[in-house]
Design a protein around this motif. Structure first.
Motif, PDB file in Angstrom:
ATOM      1  N   SER A  79      -6.163   9.791  -3.119  1.00 41.85           N
ATOM      2  CA  SER A  79      -5.470   8.581  -3.589  1.00 41.85           C
ATOM      3  C   SER A  79      -5.338   8.652  -5.102  1.00 41.85           C
ATOM      4  O   SER A  79      -5.987   9.496  -5.753  1.00 41.85           O
ATOM      5  CB  SER A  79      -6.238   7.305  -3.212  1.00 41.85           C
ATOM      6  OG  SER A  79      -7.385   7.165  -4.026  1.00 41.85           O
ATOM      7  N   CYS A  80      -4.546   7.754  -5.645  1.00 47.13           N
ATOM      8  CA  CYS A  80      -4.445   7.693  -7.112  1.00 47.13           C
ATOM      9  C   CYS A  80      -5.700   7.072  -7.702  1.00 47.13           C
ATOM     10  O   CYS A  80      -6.131   7.439  -8.792  1.00 47.13           O
ATOM     11  CB  CYS A  80      -3.200   6.903  -7.524  1.00 47.13           C
ATOM     12  SG  CYS A  80      -2.970   6.843  -9.301  1.00 47.13           S
ATOM     13  N   THR A  81      -6.305   6.126  -6.969  1.00 53.68           N
ATOM     14  CA  THR A  81      -7.565   5.549  -7.459  1.00 53.68           C
ATOM     15  C   THR A  81      -8.592   6.667  -7.635  1.00 53.68           C
ATOM     16  O   THR A  81      -9.250   6.762  -8.676  1.00 53.68           O
ATOM     17  CB  THR A  81      -8.091   4.484  -6.466  1.00 53.68           C
ATOM     18  OG1 THR A  81      -7.043   3.557  -6.199  1.00 53.68           O
ATOM     19  CG2 THR A  81      -9.296   3.745  -7.015  1.00 53.68           C
ATOM     20  N   LEU A  84      -7.727   8.731 -10.676  1.00 53.80           N
ATOM     21  CA  LEU A  84      -8.083   8.093 -11.958  1.00 53.80           C
ATOM     22  C   LEU A  84      -9.582   8.196 -12.217  1.00 53.80           C
ATOM     23  O   LEU A  84     -10.012   8.530 -13.326  1.00 53.80           O
ATOM     24  CB  LEU A  84      -7.651   6.615 -11.945  1.00 53.80           C
ATOM     25  CG  LEU A  84      -6.138   6.359 -11.949  1.00 53.80           C
ATOM     26  CD1 LEU A  84      -5.842   4.894 -11.602  1.00 53.80           C
ATOM     27  CD2 LEU A  84      -5.522   6.716 -13.303  1.00 53.80           C
ATOM     28  N   THR A 105      -0.780  -4.097 -14.315  1.00 54.99           N
ATOM     29  CA  THR A 105      -0.827  -2.862 -13.527  1.00 54.99           C
ATOM     30  C   THR A 105      -1.504  -3.223 -12.222  1.00 54.99           C
ATOM     31  O   THR A 105      -2.140  -4.278 -12.117  1.00 54.99           O
ATOM     32  CB  THR A 105      -1.628  -1.753 -14.227  1.00 54.99           C
ATOM     33  OG1 THR A 105      -1.687  -0.607 -13.347  1.00 54.99           O
ATOM     34  CG2 THR A 105      -3.066  -2.152 -14.570  1.00 54.99           C
ATOM     35  N   PHE A 106      -1.407  -2.363 -11.226  1.00 49.02           N
ATOM     36  CA  PHE A 106      -2.188  -2.653 -10.022  1.00 49.02           C
ATOM     37  C   PHE A 106      -3.676  -2.592 -10.388  1.00 49.02           C
ATOM     38  O   PHE A 106      -4.104  -1.756 -11.183  1.00 49.02           O
ATOM     39  CB  PHE A 106      -1.839  -1.680  -8.895  1.00 49.02           C
ATOM     40  CG  PHE A 106      -2.529  -2.020  -7.610  1.00 49.02           C
ATOM     41  CD1 PHE A 106      -2.349  -3.260  -7.027  1.00 49.02           C
ATOM     42  CD2 PHE A 106      -3.378  -1.115  -7.006  1.00 49.02           C
ATOM     43  CE1 PHE A 106      -3.010  -3.604  -5.855  1.00 49.02           C
ATOM     44  CE2 PHE A 106      -4.032  -1.443  -5.830  1.00 49.02           C
ATOM     45  CZ  PHE A 106      -3.845  -2.685  -5.257  1.00 49.02           C
ATOM     46  N   ALA A 108      -6.156  -1.376  -9.242  1.00 49.60           N
ATOM     47  CA  ALA A 108      -6.859  -0.095  -9.101  1.00 49.60           C
ATOM     48  C   ALA A 108      -7.036   0.615 -10.439  1.00 49.60           C
ATOM     49  O   ALA A 108      -8.040   1.291 -10.658  1.00 49.60           O
ATOM     50  CB  ALA A 108      -6.107   0.813  -8.129  1.00 49.60           C
ATOM     51  N   SER A 109      -6.053   0.479 -11.348  1.00 53.76           N
ATOM     52  CA  SER A 109      -6.176   1.160 -12.652  1.00 53.76           C
ATOM     53  C   SER A 109      -7.428   0.663 -13.365  1.00 53.76           C
ATOM     54  O   SER A 109      -8.156   1.443 -13.988  1.00 53.76           O
ATOM     55  CB  SER A 109      -4.975   0.886 -13.556  1.00 53.76           C
ATOM     56  OG  SER A 109      -3.766   0.873 -12.861  1.00 53.76           O
ATOM     57  N   VAL A 150      -0.387   2.994 -18.291  1.00 52.47           N
ATOM     58  CA  VAL A 150       0.298   2.922 -16.998  1.00 52.47           C
ATOM     59  C   VAL A 150       1.811   2.871 -17.212  1.00 52.47           C
ATOM     60  O   VAL A 150       2.311   1.983 -17.905  1.00 52.47           O
ATOM     61  CB  VAL A 150      -0.146   1.657 -16.219  1.00 52.47           C
ATOM     62  CG1 VAL A 150       0.442   1.669 -14.812  1.00 52.47           C
ATOM     63  CG2 VAL A 150      -1.660   1.551 -16.170  1.00 52.47           C
ATOM     64  N   ASP A 176      -1.550   6.849 -15.871  1.00 56.52           N
ATOM     65  CA  ASP A 176      -1.404   6.399 -14.487  1.00 56.52           C
ATOM     66  C   ASP A 176       0.094   6.415 -14.173  1.00 56.52           C
ATOM     67  O   ASP A 176       0.854   5.589 -14.670  1.00 56.52           O
ATOM     68  CB  ASP A 176      -1.985   4.983 -14.373  1.00 56.52           C
ATOM     69  CG  ASP A 176      -1.892   4.415 -12.963  1.00 56.52           C
ATOM     70  OD1 ASP A 176      -1.031   4.877 -12.191  1.00 56.52           O
ATOM     71  OD2 ASP A 176      -2.660   3.476 -12.649  1.00 56.52           O
ATOM     72  N   ALA A 178       1.303   6.369 -11.059  1.00 58.89           N
ATOM     73  CA  ALA A 178       1.441   5.996  -9.646  1.00 58.89           C
ATOM     74  C   ALA A 178       2.844   5.486  -9.326  1.00 58.89           C
ATOM     75  O   ALA A 178       3.389   5.762  -8.260  1.00 58.89           O
ATOM     76  CB  ALA A 178       0.404   4.935  -9.285  1.00 58.89           C
ATOM     77  N   GLN A 179       3.435   4.726 -10.260  1.00 56.82           N
ATOM     78  CA  GLN A 179       4.720   4.077  -9.963  1.00 56.82           C
ATOM     79  C   GLN A 179       5.902   4.789 -10.620  1.00 56.82           C
ATOM     80  O   GLN A 179       7.010   4.261 -10.608  1.00 56.82           O
ATOM     81  CB  GLN A 179       4.676   2.621 -10.450  1.00 56.82           C
ATOM     82  CG  GLN A 179       3.558   1.816  -9.803  1.00 56.82           C
ATOM     83  CD  GLN A 179       3.749   0.318  -9.988  1.00 56.82           C
ATOM     84  OE1 GLN A 179       4.762  -0.144 -10.491  1.00 56.82           O
ATOM     85  NE2 GLN A 179       2.767  -0.461  -9.560  1.00 56.82           N
ATOM     86  N   SER A 200       0.184   8.745  -7.312  1.00 57.91           N
ATOM     87  CA  SER A 200      -0.176   8.174  -6.007  1.00 57.91           C
ATOM     88  C   SER A 200       0.848   8.586  -4.960  1.00 57.91           C
ATOM     89  O   SER A 200       2.055   8.573  -5.221  1.00 57.91           O
ATOM     90  CB  SER A 200      -0.178   6.642  -6.081  1.00 57.91           C
ATOM     91  OG  SER A 200      -0.386   6.096  -4.790  1.00 57.91           O
ATOM     92  N   GLN A 202       0.574   6.972  -1.943  1.00 59.45           N
ATOM     93  CA  GLN A 202       0.397   5.849  -1.008  1.00 59.45           C
ATOM     94  C   GLN A 202       1.794   5.426  -0.519  1.00 59.45           C
ATOM     95  O   GLN A 202       2.805   5.762  -1.111  1.00 59.45           O
ATOM     96  CB  GLN A 202      -0.357   4.730  -1.768  1.00 59.45           C
ATOM     97  CG  GLN A 202      -0.695   3.510  -0.975  1.00 59.45           C
ATOM     98  CD  GLN A 202       0.357   2.425  -1.135  1.00 59.45           C
ATOM     99  OE1 GLN A 202       1.181   2.472  -2.042  1.00 59.45           O
ATOM    100  NE2 GLN A 202       0.323   1.455  -0.246  1.00 59.45           N
ATOM    101  N   LYS A 205       4.873   4.215  -2.657  1.00 59.07           N
ATOM    102  CA  LYS A 205       5.245   4.980  -3.839  1.00 59.07           C
ATOM    103  C   LYS A 205       6.497   5.830  -3.565  1.00 59.07           C
ATOM    104  O   LYS A 205       7.011   5.863  -2.450  1.00 59.07           O
ATOM    105  CB  LYS A 205       4.067   5.860  -4.279  1.00 59.07           C
ATOM    106  CG  LYS A 205       2.824   5.044  -4.581  1.00 59.07           C
ATOM    107  CD  LYS A 205       3.099   3.948  -5.607  1.00 59.07           C
ATOM    108  CE  LYS A 205       1.876   3.153  -5.989  1.00 59.07           C
ATOM    109  NZ  LYS A 205       1.288   2.335  -4.921  1.00 59.07           N
ATOM    110  N   GLY A 212      -2.703   9.385  -0.548  1.00 58.30           N
ATOM    111  CA  GLY A 212      -2.801  10.666  -1.249  1.00 58.30           C
ATOM    112  C   GLY A 212      -2.647  10.469  -2.740  1.00 58.30           C
ATOM    113  O   GLY A 212      -2.223   9.411  -3.205  1.00 58.30           O
TER     114      GLY A 212
HETATM  115  C1  LIG Z   1      -0.097   1.506 -11.155  1.00 49.53           C
HETATM  116  C2  LIG Z   1      -0.964   1.893  -9.996  1.00 49.53           C
HETATM  117  N1  LIG Z   1      -2.105   2.564 -10.226  1.00 49.53           N
HETATM  118  C3  LIG Z   1      -2.904   2.952  -9.219  1.00 49.53           C
HETATM  119  C4  LIG Z   1      -2.607   2.661  -7.916  1.00 49.53           C
HETATM  120  C5  LIG Z   1      -3.547   3.076  -6.833  1.00 49.53           C
HETATM  121  O1  LIG Z   1      -2.979   4.025  -5.999  1.00 49.53           O
HETATM  122  P1  LIG Z   1      -3.676   4.436  -4.621  1.00 49.53           P
HETATM  123  O2  LIG Z   1      -3.368   3.372  -3.627  1.00 49.53           O
HETATM  124  O3  LIG Z   1      -3.032   5.753  -4.276  1.00 49.53           O
HETATM  125  O4  LIG Z   1      -5.112   4.573  -4.893  1.00 49.53           O
HETATM  126  C6  LIG Z   1      -1.435   1.980  -7.625  1.00 49.53           C
HETATM  127  C7  LIG Z   1      -1.086   1.662  -6.219  1.00 49.53           C
HETATM  128  O5  LIG Z   1      -0.505   0.678  -5.876  1.00 49.53           O
HETATM  129  C8  LIG Z   1      -0.584   1.574  -8.687  1.00 49.53           C
HETATM  130  O6  LIG Z   1       0.542   0.905  -8.477  1.00 49.53           O
END
Ligand SMILES: Cc1ncc(COP(=O)(O)O)c(C=O)c1O
Length: 426
Positions: A79-81, A84, A105-106, A108-109, A150, A176, A178-179, A200, A202, A205, A212
């Motif tokens: 995953s992106c989480t 990171l 940001t989401f 998760a960052s 991000v 980051d 991810a987007q 990411s 996910q 995305k 992933g």
């Molecule tokens: C900006 C950003 N960072 C991190 C994530 C986390 O990604 P993941 O769900 O692959 O862990 C997301 C997912 O929505 C995101 O939008």
């Protein structure tokens, strides 16, 4: 000319269907099927130790992803989480450190910083809705170790300023992406400016395997440390049980490995990236051409518009009080637009709703990382109104997604609907 809005009983502008915003997910087809079936036919689904005649799909993805992004190394993760957290750990971020992250940001960052045992410091965004470099400078303390920036909603951050600040203060930079996979800043691919770039895969995305992620880096040592951390058992080492080859090579890790099935889907998806981004850009350009001269709305400025992957279109009204009616009116016209921030609607993309961080909620009473005895200087505290500029920008913003499968007619009808609504409500 003011026409009667559909919201008040007038004719609806756009009657074509609104497509879901699953980007790569909507394209899943023969290529993904072929890749996955190859893995199933092998009856070997683990990336390491596979029979030699079956080169790992994950390894192939890493090689191709690194080449595509123009980076020396890529490590695929789950995953992106995870990407990171791994990047932060590899960069040596840990107890006592502060990491500056944006408040839009989401979640998760921000959560990844806590998972790496460091303390998030939440900075303002500027009008581009990416981190405000002036606010980064204000928030740097002797404890600041890294910037987690991000490329939010598809657009590049101000990489010139950010990298200059990082160099001046000797900070690590983790991007980051991810987007914004496939986006650029003055021609260079996002994710390749800082020490590590994290992606990411996910489902929401641009390219996806449901879940992933990936990390890119040009730094051999960081790559090794990412490898080590993402795989507890260090399966990847030439000799797993050998002494460490250098100080800091071996330490306890986790399991963030990517499976061969994910690697297989992603190989097919990677081939789709350029086409998807091209289509979204063409759609966004067409809508912008139809609305750019409308008075009283302002398109979100972008540090390098050519590098926007165009997953969405965002624009500002001059008064937050107009946003709710404006977005309802667009929806009535058949356009899937919405507001971005409404203080009473929870949204994990806006710091104000990050309750676990604002209230420093932790799984144990020790309150790690906020109570860390290694942290120097003032304790980091948060409040829901600590970043007023971020809330002000977001409260005036309207957003709409740009599915790549939208056609010219859809784009023209969206532009017409925005013109119609703006003539009455902007
Ligand atoms: C900006 C950003 N960072 C991190 C994530 C986390 O990604 P993941 O769900 O692959 O862990 C997301 C997912 O929505 C995101 O939008």
């Amino acid at each position: 000319m003011k026409e009667q809005l559909a919201l008040y009983g007038g004719p609806k502008t756009k009657t074509t269907p609104n497509l879901p915003m699953f980007i790569g997910g909507m394209e899943i087809g023969e290529e993904e099927r072929k890749q996955v079936l190859e893995v199933l036919d092998r009856k070997y689904l683990f990336r390491y130790y596979g029979p030699e005649k079956f080169p790992s799909k994950v390894k192939e993805l890493e090689d191709r992803f690194a080449a595509k992004m123009g980076s020396k190394h890529c490590l695929a993760v789950n995953s992106c989480t995870s990407a990171l957290i791994t990047a932060l750990v590899a960069c040596g971020v840990g107890p006592g450190d502060e990491v500056i992250v944006t408040g839009y940001t989401f979640f998760a960052s921000c959560a990844s910083i806590v998972a790496a045992k460091a303390i998030p410091v939440i900075a303002e965004v500027d009008e581009t809705l990416t981190i405000d470099p002036d606010d980064i400078e204000k928030k740097i303390t002797p404890s600041t170790k890294a910037l987690l920036i991000v490329h939010m909603r598809g657009v590049p951050c101000d990489m010139d300023r950010i990298m200059a600040i990082a160099r001046k203060h000797n900070l690590r930079v983790i991007e980051d992406v991810a987007q914004a996979a496939g986006g650029t800043y003055h021609g260079k691919i996002l994710g390749t400016f800082g020490d590590c770039g994290c992606y990411s895969f996910q489902y929401h995305k641009i390219i996806t395997a449901g879940e992933g992620g990936a990390i890119v880096t040009d730094d051999d040592l960081l790559y090794d440390r990412c490898m080590g951390y993402h795989d507890t058992a260090a399966c990847w080492r030439p000799d797993r049980f050998a002494e460490q080859r250098y100080e800091g090579e071996l330490f306890c890790g986790v399991n963030y490995r990517m499976s061969e099935l994910t690697g297989a889907v992603m190989l097919a998806q990677l081939d789709r990236l350029d086409t998807l981004v091209d289509r979204m850009r063409a759609n966004q350009k067409r809508i912008i051409a139809g609305i750019k001269d409308i008075p009283n709305i302002k398109l979100r400025p972008v540090y390098d518009p050519a590098g926007d992957v165009a997953v969405c279109l965002m624009f500002y009204l001059d008064d937050a009080a107009k946003v709710s009616e404006f977005s309802k009116a667009l929806q009535a016209e058949g356009v899937a637009a919405g507001s971005v921030y409404n203080s009473s609607i929870p949204d994990w993309h806006i710091y104000k709703h990050w309750k676990h961080v604002i209230e420093q909620m932790t799984p144990t009473a020790i309150k790690c990382p906020w109570s860390c005895p290694y942290h120097q200087g003032e304790p980091v505290a948060y409040s829901t109104d600590m970043n007023p500029n971020t809330l002000e920008y977001l409260s005036r913003c309207i957003t709409l997604d740009i599915p790549p499968r939208m056609n010219d007619e859809d784009c023209d009808l969206i532009a017409a609907a925005i013109r119609k609504v703006a003539a009455v409500l902007a």
